[in-house]
Structure formats: structure tokens, C-alpha cells
Design a protein around this motif. Sequence first.
Motif, PDB file in Angstrom:
ATOM      1  N   ASP A   1       0.834  -1.206   0.000  1.00 23.17           N
ATOM      2  CA  ASP A   1       0.000   0.000   0.000  1.00 23.17           C
ATOM      3  C   ASP A   1       0.866   1.252   0.000  1.00 23.17           C
ATOM      4  N   ASP A   2       2.027   1.160   0.639  1.00 22.50           N
ATOM      5  CA  ASP A   2       2.926   2.300   0.761  1.00 22.50           C
ATOM      6  C   ASP A   2       4.223   2.002  -0.014  1.00 22.50           C
ATOM      7  N   PHE A   3       4.446   2.769  -1.081  1.00 23.63           N
ATOM      8  CA  PHE A   3       5.627   2.557  -1.928  1.00 23.63           C
ATOM      9  C   PHE A   3       6.824   3.393  -1.476  1.00 23.63           C
ATOM     10  N   THR A   4       6.642   4.190  -0.442  1.00 21.94           N
ATOM     11  CA  THR A   4       7.697   5.113  -0.015  1.00 21.94           C
ATOM     12  C   THR A   4       9.030   4.426   0.280  1.00 21.94           C
ATOM     13  N   PRO A   5       9.042   3.258   0.976  1.00 28.22           N
ATOM     14  CA  PRO A   5      10.346   2.662   1.309  1.00 28.22           C
ATOM     15  C   PRO A   5      11.131   2.142   0.109  1.00 28.22           C
ATOM     16  N   PHE A   6      10.500   2.013  -1.053  1.00 31.44           N
ATOM     17  CA  PHE A   6      11.164   1.399  -2.204  1.00 31.44           C
ATOM     18  C   PHE A   6      11.856   2.474  -3.039  1.00 31.44           C
ATOM     19  N   ARG A   7      12.808   3.144  -2.432  1.00 31.46           N
ATOM     20  CA  ARG A   7      13.444   4.313  -3.049  1.00 31.46           C
ATOM     21  C   ARG A   7      14.316   3.939  -4.245  1.00 31.46           C
ATOM     22  N   ARG A   8      14.832   2.720  -4.268  1.00 32.78           N
ATOM     23  CA  ARG A   8      15.715   2.308  -5.357  1.00 32.78           C
ATOM     24  C   ARG A   8      14.933   1.783  -6.569  1.00 32.78           C
ATOM     25  N   CYS A   9      13.664   1.506  -6.381  1.00 40.52           N
ATOM     26  CA  CYS A   9      12.850   0.848  -7.410  1.00 40.52           C
ATOM     27  C   CYS A   9      12.786   1.682  -8.692  1.00 40.52           C
ATOM     28  N   LYS A  10      13.105   1.053  -9.823  1.00 39.16           N
ATOM     29  CA  LYS A  10      13.124   1.738 -11.113  1.00 39.16           C
ATOM     30  C   LYS A  10      11.764   1.764 -11.794  1.00 39.16           C
ATOM     31  N   ALA A  11      10.871   0.813 -11.441  1.00 42.55           N
ATOM     32  CA  ALA A  11       9.562   0.784 -12.080  1.00 42.55           C
ATOM     33  C   ALA A  11       8.644  -0.160 -11.315  1.00 42.55           C
ATOM     34  N   VAL A  12       7.358   0.197 -11.318  1.00 50.75           N
ATOM     35  CA  VAL A  12       6.307  -0.685 -10.817  1.00 50.75           C
ATOM     36  C   VAL A  12       5.565  -1.207 -12.044  1.00 50.75           C
TER      37      VAL A  12
END
Length: 310
Positions: A55-66
Motif C-alpha cells: 500500500d505504501d511505496f515510499t520505502p522502495f526508493r531504489r525501485c526503477k519501475a512498478v
Amino acid sequence: MITIYFAAGKNRWPSYEAPLRAALQDAGIMADLRCDCPDPARVDYIIFAPGGEIDDFTPFRRCKAVLNLWAGVERIVGNPTLTQPLCRMVDPALTAGMVEWVVGHSLRHHLGMDRHIVNPSREWDATCPPIAAERPVTVLGLGALGQACAKALQSLGFPLRGWSRTAKQIAGLDTYHGQDGLKAALTGAEIIVLLLPKTAETENILNKETLAWPARGAAILNPGRGHLIEDAALLAALDAGAIGHATLDVFRVEPLPADHPFWSHPGVTVTPHIAAETRPKSASAVVVENIRRGQVGLPLLHLVDRARGY
């Protein structure tokens, strides 16, 4: 090695694990693919579906794409924590399934099959339908699915009009756009196919006013989004004979509640959101291609425009 978090729901993992691993191997991508949540700071890509694990994408700072497994993104695009690039699913198998559903039900209504399939009185009705060239069809929504369905129906001889929110030029197709073009696209149509996304502008696009524009007795096919039709207005148009039949695959609430009047109305066919399903094998190839592109710095495919909502 990159880390890929399958956050599309543990119920989907058994169907997707093998085809995803095979697609990654074929692409030569070394990846730690997992369905349990790793350290968010290590995640490079998220494979997602609404109702999944995040629900919260904030911690995934390194993520290049969803990378969404669904064509529709209305249940995720408004998430204020989602700042990563979001890609929707455009799956060749999903498109094929949608084309088959739309063509099948268009022909069903065009040929009047119901009166022969369900004929308890054994009535000998030799009424012949017109040929396809005499049955105008309008497709609302000219994205990948809408264009594919329009081309398939054109190949059978149906005269096609297409409508989209903004102007589109498509070879061989009469196109209309915007509010002014909507009436021109719908007026006189005998089959209407809805393949629009759900946005503030498309919600209730078929309502009391616009349902009066098609030819009397027209058939409506909605495999797009349930919110595109104002339910009460559709039922009233069916009761008045302005609309002859509605075949609906999507609804505001799913599963469709057992007491909803669509179930019992003789002018409505309910199909349980089966018009187009994401297939794990073909969808995995689409997801992995976007991962490959992300890794080599190429533009991502099917990137969602946050402002437009799809």
C-alpha cells in the motif's frame, strides 16, 4: 544481480513464478525474484496487481519501475506514495481474448442468436438479420484494445466509428473525439462497445442523455469498466426499448451482488469479468522486456501518464 519483488499477491505466485524465471533466463537477466518482501532498499523492480502486498511505496526508493499485471491502473495510479514509474499491462494474449469476446458477442447480437438458442415455445422465426455492412458499430475507446477490436469488426464488414477523449488519426477508421464528437459517434449506432479507462471524464459516459442517441434497440457491450455506464439509466433505457440488450462483463461492485437487478433483467447478459484475462506466460514476457529495457536505459513500454490516469 537485481532484486525483483513479486507483490501481486501470493495467490498469483504459483502461476507466475515459472514463466517469470523462464523469461528472465531467456533475456539473460540475473535476478533475485521473490514473493516475500525483501529489504525495500534492495528492490529494483516491483511486479504488482491491485490487492497485492504493497500500500505504501515510499520505502522502495531504489525501485526503477512498478510493473502492473493489469491493463487498468485506476486502483493504483492515485496512490500518493507511488512516485516510481508505473507501467500498465499490454499483453498480446489479453488483447486476443478481448477481441474474441467482443467479436463473439457482436455477432451474437447482430445475428439474433438468442432467439434461436433460447426458444422454449419452438417458434419458427425465419427473420434474417441484415449483413454486417448494414449494422453500424461504435467503439468508445481507441487504445490498444479498442483499436484491435475495431479492426477485427471491420474485417467482418461492419462499418466502424471510433471515439476517444482526444483526437486520434487511425487509418481506415472514422474517428471522433471530445464531447462534441461523442454524439456524432453514437448517433445511429446499433452496437456500442465500451473500452475506455475509468477516469473522471469517462465515468457515466453512457447516461440518460447519451443512451438516447444510438439506434432504437441497439446492443451495448461493456468489457471496459463498470463505471462507464450509469446503471439506473441503462435499466430505464432497456425497459423503454431504447436499448435492446446489454452484455456486461464489468461492474461497479464485483462480484456483482446477487440482488442486483442486472441478474434478473431479461435484457441483460452478465459475464463474470472474463472478457480479457492476463495470461502468466505472455504477461511475464512483457514484464521482463520492461525490466530488460530499464536495465539498459531504454524507455519503458506502456508507461502510465499520471495526469491522464492511464
